[in-house]
Design an enzyme around this catalytic site. Structure first.
Site, mmCIF file in Angstrom:
data_model
loop_
_atom_site.group_PDB
_atom_site.id
_atom_site.type_symbol
_atom_site.label_atom_id
_atom_site.label_comp_id
_atom_site.label_asym_id
_atom_site.label_seq_id
_atom_site.Cartn_x
_atom_site.Cartn_y
_atom_site.Cartn_z
ATOM 1 N N GLY A 137 32.126 35.626 47.120
ATOM 2 C CA GLY A 137 31.644 35.601 48.382
ATOM 3 C C GLY A 137 30.665 36.957 48.474
ATOM 4 C CG ASN A 138 26.622 38.328 50.485
ATOM 5 O OD1 ASN A 138 26.562 39.535 50.002
ATOM 6 N ND2 ASN A 138 25.603 37.820 51.209
ATOM 7 C CB ILE A 139 28.690 42.864 50.541
ATOM 8 C CG1 ILE A 139 28.038 43.065 49.220
ATOM 9 C CG2 ILE A 139 29.305 44.152 50.982
ATOM 10 C CD1 ILE A 139 26.863 43.963 49.039
ATOM 11 C CB SER A 175 32.655 37.165 52.161
ATOM 12 O OG SER A 175 32.884 37.481 50.928
ATOM 13 N N GLY A 176 35.327 38.889 53.307
ATOM 14 C CA GLY A 176 36.833 38.947 53.344
ATOM 15 C C GLY A 176 37.585 38.736 52.144
ATOM 16 C CE LYS A 177 34.133 39.924 47.368
ATOM 17 N NZ LYS A 177 33.033 39.981 48.319
ATOM 18 C CD GLU A 180 37.876 42.220 45.874
ATOM 19 O OE1 GLU A 180 38.620 42.977 45.308
ATOM 20 O OE2 GLU A 180 36.898 42.241 46.937
ATOM 21 C CB THR A 215 41.152 39.648 54.367
ATOM 22 O OG1 THR A 215 40.512 40.594 54.771
ATOM 23 C CG2 THR A 215 42.037 39.043 55.456
HETATM 24 P P1 TTP Z 1 32.036 43.210 46.861
HETATM 25 O O1 TTP Z 1 32.465 42.778 45.342
HETATM 26 O O2 TTP Z 1 31.326 42.174 47.572
HETATM 27 O O3 TTP Z 1 33.426 43.590 47.584
HETATM 28 P P2 TTP Z 1 33.842 43.780 49.113
HETATM 29 O O4 TTP Z 1 34.521 44.825 49.297
HETATM 30 O O5 TTP Z 1 32.308 43.798 49.890
HETATM 31 O O6 TTP Z 1 34.580 42.488 49.508
HETATM 32 P P3 TTP Z 1 35.181 41.853 50.805
HETATM 33 O O7 TTP Z 1 34.565 42.741 52.156
HETATM 34 O O8 TTP Z 1 34.688 40.552 50.868
HETATM 35 O O9 TTP Z 1 36.735 42.082 50.858
HETATM 36 O O10 TTP Z 1 31.095 44.516 46.777
HETATM 37 C C1 TTP Z 1 31.642 45.815 46.814
HETATM 38 C C2 TTP Z 1 30.630 46.718 46.486
HETATM 39 O O11 TTP Z 1 29.980 46.712 45.371
HETATM 40 C C3 TTP Z 1 29.379 46.155 47.457
HETATM 41 O O12 TTP Z 1 28.701 47.353 47.822
HETATM 42 C C4 TTP Z 1 28.422 45.487 46.450
HETATM 43 C C5 TTP Z 1 28.723 46.309 45.263
HETATM 44 N N1 TTP Z 1 28.530 45.655 44.233
HETATM 45 C C6 TTP Z 1 27.457 45.817 43.430
HETATM 46 O O13 TTP Z 1 26.470 46.242 43.795
HETATM 47 N N2 TTP Z 1 27.331 44.836 42.140
HETATM 48 C C7 TTP Z 1 28.238 44.126 41.530
HETATM 49 O O14 TTP Z 1 28.085 43.333 40.465
HETATM 50 C C8 TTP Z 1 29.386 43.922 42.135
HETATM 51 C C9 TTP Z 1 30.591 43.049 41.826
HETATM 52 C C10 TTP Z 1 29.642 44.680 43.646
#
Ligand code: TTP
Length: 229
Positions: free
Chosen positions: A27-29, A31-33, A103, A35
């Site tokens: 899921g996008n940044i 999105s609650g992964k 995750e 949680t």
């Molecule tokens: P996410 O992997 O989307 O994790 P998150 O902490 O936002 O998850 P959630 O709120 O759903 O619990 O991204 C973490 C950060 O890392 C975010 O700033 C995007 C960045 N990112 C990249 O730039 N490239 C990548 O390949 C990944 C996996 C993350």
């Protein structure tokens, strides 16, 4: 002649003990992964692996995560290569529990983030090709098996609000358009491309408030942990 220790990392990559059932939450940044992982960590049969953001923040004393957001043209290839390596570590990690919950995966880095960086001109043709070849080589030769993707599908506007609220230092400059572009790529990868995916996708609407999301996780527990799709 180089003597390798009996149990070296390469050995583990190729034939380490495998989890019986691997679920990757995508899921996008925002999105609650996290949680989601926190909720499912309460089950005894589940081993949970969070994304190793702390490693991305500390590479020989440098915050590579921050460098990537500050100067993506210079650092995104280095950053995404490192993300891929740290994700590979999670994929090949042996588990004692029968269910492994990760995750993200090696796949979202490739199909969402790298695709977006390339399309937006932050990665050159050469950097993109080298990354994709590495990714392909890994996927074809190492055990990065996924049994189920759970997609936390969220409206970019909702994400924008959540990201502002959590106020992670590195993410302060993320514009709404970046989330929209990543959303489009998640949709393309997980919703429009079903036959080319390594595993089925369970889609959960993740726009709701926290209590409603916990309720949804509970309702879908058996589907997520015991593959009754
Ligand atoms: P996410 O992997 O989307 O994790 P998150 O902490 O936002 O998850 P959630 O709120 O759903 O619990 O991204 C973490 C950060 O890392 C975010 O700033 C995007 C960045 N990112 C990249 O730039 N490239 C990548 O390949 C990944 C996996 C993350």
């Amino acid at each position: 002649r180089i003597e390798l220790p009996e149990s070296n990392n390469f050995d583990m990559l190729v034939k380490g003990p495998k989890a019986k059932f691997t679920v990757c939450v995508e899921g996008n940044i925002g999105s609650g992964k996290s949680t989601f992982l926190q909720h499912f960590s309460q089950f005894g049969d589940v081993e949970v692996y969070e994304e190793p953001v702390h490693k991305w923040r500390s590479v020989r004393g440098f915050n590579l995560f921050d460098l990537m957001y500050k100067d993506p043209c210079r650092w995104s290839h280095t950053f995404q290569s490192y993300v891929m390596m740290t994700m590979l570590e999670l994929h090949v990690k042996s588990t004692t529990a029968p269910i492994k919950l990760i995750e993200r995966s090696l796949y979202s880095g490739r199909h969402c983030f790298v695709e977006n960086l390339y399309k937006s001109g932050k990665m050159t043709d050469i950097e993109y090709s080298v990354f994709c070849e590495w990714n392909k080589m890994i996927v074809q030769n190492l055990d990065v098996n996924v049994d189920l993707f759970v997609y936390l599908r969220t409206d970019p506007k909702v994400l924008n609000e959540r990201i502002k609220q959590r106020a992670r230092n590195e993410e302060q400059t993320i514009p709404l358009q970046y989330l929209v572009d990543l959303h489009t790529l998640h949709e393309k990868w997980l919703m429009e491309n079903n036959q080319n995916l390594p595993a089925p996708v369970l889609v959960l609407d993740a726009n709701d408030s926290l209590p409603a999301m916990y309720k949804k996780f509970e309702e879908h527990t058996s589907e997520i942990l015991f593959r009754k799709l």
